[in-house]
Write a protein that holds these residues in place. Structure first.
Motif, PDB file in Angstrom:
ATOM      1  N   GLU A  82       0.826  -1.210   0.000  1.00 58.29           N
ATOM      2  CA  GLU A  82       0.000   0.000   0.000  1.00 58.29           C
ATOM      3  C   GLU A  82       0.857   1.256   0.000  1.00 58.29           C
ATOM      4  N   LEU A  83       1.915   1.251   0.788  1.00 57.17           N
ATOM      5  CA  LEU A  83       2.784   2.424   0.859  1.00 57.17           C
ATOM      6  C   LEU A  83       3.513   2.662  -0.465  1.00 57.17           C
ATOM      7  N   ARG A  84       3.932   1.601  -1.133  1.00 57.65           N
ATOM      8  CA  ARG A  84       4.565   1.761  -2.451  1.00 57.65           C
ATOM      9  C   ARG A  84       3.576   2.346  -3.449  1.00 57.65           C
ATOM     10  N   THR A  85       2.344   1.851  -3.387  1.00 61.76           N
ATOM     11  CA  THR A  85       1.302   2.368  -4.280  1.00 61.76           C
ATOM     12  C   THR A  85       1.058   3.845  -3.998  1.00 61.76           C
ATOM     13  N   ARG A  86       0.966   4.212  -2.729  1.00 63.38           N
ATOM     14  CA  ARG A  86       0.731   5.609  -2.363  1.00 63.38           C
ATOM     15  C   ARG A  86       1.902   6.493  -2.764  1.00 63.38           C
ATOM     16  N   ASP A  87       3.120   5.951  -2.705  1.00 64.91           N
ATOM     17  CA  ASP A  87       4.283   6.722  -3.126  1.00 64.91           C
ATOM     18  C   ASP A  87       4.213   7.030  -4.621  1.00 64.91           C
ATOM     19  N   ARG A  88       3.791   6.042  -5.398  1.00 64.63           N
ATOM     20  CA  ARG A  88       3.601   6.270  -6.838  1.00 64.63           C
ATOM     21  C   ARG A  88       2.518   7.316  -7.073  1.00 64.63           C
ATOM     22  N   GLU A  89       1.441   7.229  -6.290  1.00 63.63           N
ATOM     23  CA  GLU A  89       0.351   8.199  -6.431  1.00 63.63           C
ATOM     24  C   GLU A  89       0.794   9.586  -5.992  1.00 63.63           C
ATOM     25  N   ARG A  90       1.666   9.651  -4.972  1.00 60.33           N
ATOM     26  CA  ARG A  90       2.192  10.946  -4.520  1.00 60.33           C
ATOM     27  C   ARG A  90       2.961  11.608  -5.663  1.00 60.33           C
ATOM     28  N   LYS A  91       3.768  10.808  -6.374  1.00 53.86           N
ATOM     29  CA  LYS A  91       4.508  11.329  -7.522  1.00 53.86           C
ATOM     30  C   LYS A  91       3.556  11.773  -8.624  1.00 53.86           C
ATOM     31  N   LEU A  92       2.475  11.018  -8.801  1.00 53.50           N
ATOM     32  CA  LEU A  92       1.478  11.384  -9.805  1.00 53.50           C
ATOM     33  C   LEU A  92       0.777  12.684  -9.419  1.00 53.50           C
ATOM     34  N   ILE A  93       0.471  12.858  -8.145  1.00 56.57           N
ATOM     35  CA  ILE A  93      -0.150  14.107  -7.680  1.00 56.57           C
ATOM     36  C   ILE A  93       0.771  15.291  -7.995  1.00 56.57           C
ATOM     37  N   LYS A  94       2.072  15.097  -7.771  1.00 60.81           N
ATOM     38  CA  LYS A  94       3.035  16.162  -8.078  1.00 60.81           C
ATOM     39  C   LYS A  94       3.017  16.469  -9.570  1.00 60.81           C
ATOM     40  N   LYS A  95       2.952  15.423 -10.398  1.00 59.11           N
ATOM     41  CA  LYS A  95       2.905  15.625 -11.848  1.00 59.11           C
ATOM     42  C   LYS A  95       1.607  16.330 -12.263  1.00 59.11           C
ATOM     43  N   ILE A  96       0.511  15.995 -11.607  1.00 56.37           N
ATOM     44  CA  ILE A  96      -0.768  16.669 -11.890  1.00 56.37           C
ATOM     45  C   ILE A  96      -0.656  18.148 -11.538  1.00 56.37           C
ATOM     46  N   GLU A  97      -0.044  18.456 -10.387  1.00 54.17           N
ATOM     47  CA  GLU A  97       0.130  19.856  -9.996  1.00 54.17           C
ATOM     48  C   GLU A  97       0.996  20.612 -11.000  1.00 54.17           C
ATOM     49  N   GLU A  98       2.069  19.972 -11.478  1.00 62.52           N
ATOM     50  CA  GLU A  98       2.916  20.589 -12.500  1.00 62.52           C
ATOM     51  C   GLU A  98       2.118  20.834 -13.780  1.00 62.52           C
ATOM     52  N   THR A  99       1.269  19.883 -14.133  1.00 64.62           N
ATOM     53  CA  THR A  99       0.451  20.014 -15.336  1.00 64.62           C
ATOM     54  C   THR A  99      -0.559  21.148 -15.174  1.00 64.62           C
ATOM     55  N   LEU A 100      -1.155  21.267 -13.987  1.00 64.05           N
ATOM     56  CA  LEU A 100      -2.080  22.377 -13.729  1.00 64.05           C
ATOM     57  C   LEU A 100      -1.348  23.717 -13.851  1.00 64.05           C
ATOM     58  N   ASN A 101      -0.102  23.775 -13.420  1.00 66.12           N
ATOM     59  CA  ASN A 101       0.703  24.998 -13.570  1.00 66.12           C
ATOM     60  C   ASN A 101       0.949  25.308 -15.046  1.00 66.12           C
ATOM     61  N   LEU A 102       1.157  24.261 -15.853  1.00 65.31           N
ATOM     62  CA  LEU A 102       1.317  24.464 -17.295  1.00 65.31           C
ATOM     63  C   LEU A 102       0.045  25.057 -17.905  1.00 65.31           C
ATOM     64  N   ILE A 103      -1.106  24.573 -17.443  1.00 65.58           N
ATOM     65  CA  ILE A 103      -2.370  25.119 -17.946  1.00 65.58           C
ATOM     66  C   ILE A 103      -2.477  26.592 -17.558  1.00 65.58           C
ATOM     67  N   ASP A 104      -2.147  26.900 -16.311  1.00 61.57           N
ATOM     68  CA  ASP A 104      -2.230  28.291 -15.838  1.00 61.57           C
ATOM     69  C   ASP A 104      -1.314  29.223 -16.631  1.00 61.57           C
ATOM     70  N   SER A 105      -0.170  28.694 -17.077  1.00 57.92           N
ATOM     71  CA  SER A 105       0.764  29.525 -17.845  1.00 57.92           C
ATOM     72  C   SER A 105       0.524  29.418 -19.355  1.00 57.92           C
ATOM     73  N   HIS A 106      -0.532  28.714 -19.741  1.00 58.98           N
ATOM     74  CA  HIS A 106      -0.944  28.534 -21.147  1.00 58.98           C
ATOM     75  C   HIS A 106       0.122  27.807 -21.979  1.00 58.98           C
ATOM     76  N   ASP A 107       0.903  26.922 -21.338  1.00 61.82           N
ATOM     77  CA  ASP A 107       1.900  26.115 -22.039  1.00 61.82           C
ATOM     78  C   ASP A 107       1.465  24.667 -22.167  1.00 61.82           C
ATOM     79  N   TYR A 108       0.273  24.355 -21.705  1.00 63.09           N
ATOM     80  CA  TYR A 108      -0.237  22.985 -21.705  1.00 63.09           C
ATOM     81  C   TYR A 108      -0.612  22.553 -23.117  1.00 63.09           C
ATOM     82  N   GLY A 109      -0.352  21.279 -23.404  1.00 65.88           N
ATOM     83  CA  GLY A 109      -0.791  20.704 -24.676  1.00 65.88           C
ATOM     84  C   GLY A 109       0.263  20.731 -25.752  1.00 65.88           C
ATOM     85  N   TYR A 110       1.458  21.222 -25.411  1.00 65.22           N
ATOM     86  CA  TYR A 110       2.540  21.290 -26.385  1.00 65.22           C
ATOM     87  C   TYR A 110       3.691  20.410 -25.921  1.00 65.22           C
TER      88      TYR A 110
END
Length: 147
Positions: A82-110
């Protein structure tokens, strides 16, 4: 008795969102498209955060000191998984946050490698994609050759 056919346009994408329908002449990564992907990413992040909370409660509630070493080992193994799975999900959450920042800066999708449009359908399949399909394919080929 005949089964009711599901209409073809009744398909849903990730988290129950309907796939984005581009309007004729619509600019790539328009405000509506950005908002569509922002909503998908937020829903995904929320689901992952809820799963983290469930894991914490589960581990607190199920933590027991079993007298039998086999039971203890089984529990530790389950918690470790479970902890390994959550660690992977934690990394995914970080990637989602980075992606949301890309959307905010209008650099998403490229594509970060070549700058070409990633494409709505690819982003529908993997909202955190940062490479176009060609660059991703080359990346995977390189990775395969290295290992």
């Amino acid at each position: 008795m005949t089964a009711k056919k599901k209409p073809e346009n009744d398909l849903t994408g990730p988290f129950g969102f309907k796939p984005y329908k581009e309007k004729k002449g619509e600019e790539y990564m328009s405000e509506a498209q950005e908002e569509h992907f922002r909503a998908i990413l937020r829903a995904w992040k929320q689901e992952l955060m809820e799963e983290v909370d469930r894991t914490v409660h589960h581990m607190k509630d199920d933590a027991a000191n079993f007298p039998d070493p086999n039971d203890r080992a089984t529990q530790e193994s389950e918690f470790s998984l479970e902890l390994r799975t959550r660690d992977r999900e934690r990394k995914l959450i970080k990637k989602i946050e980075e992606t949301l920042n890309l959307i905010d800066s209008h650099d998403y999708g490229y594509c970060v490698a070549c700058g070409v449009e990633i494409g709505i359908r690819r982003l529908e399949a993997r909202p955190t994609a940062s490479l176009c399909i060609d660059c991703k394919t080359l990346d995977e080929i390189r990775e395969k050759q290295m290992s």
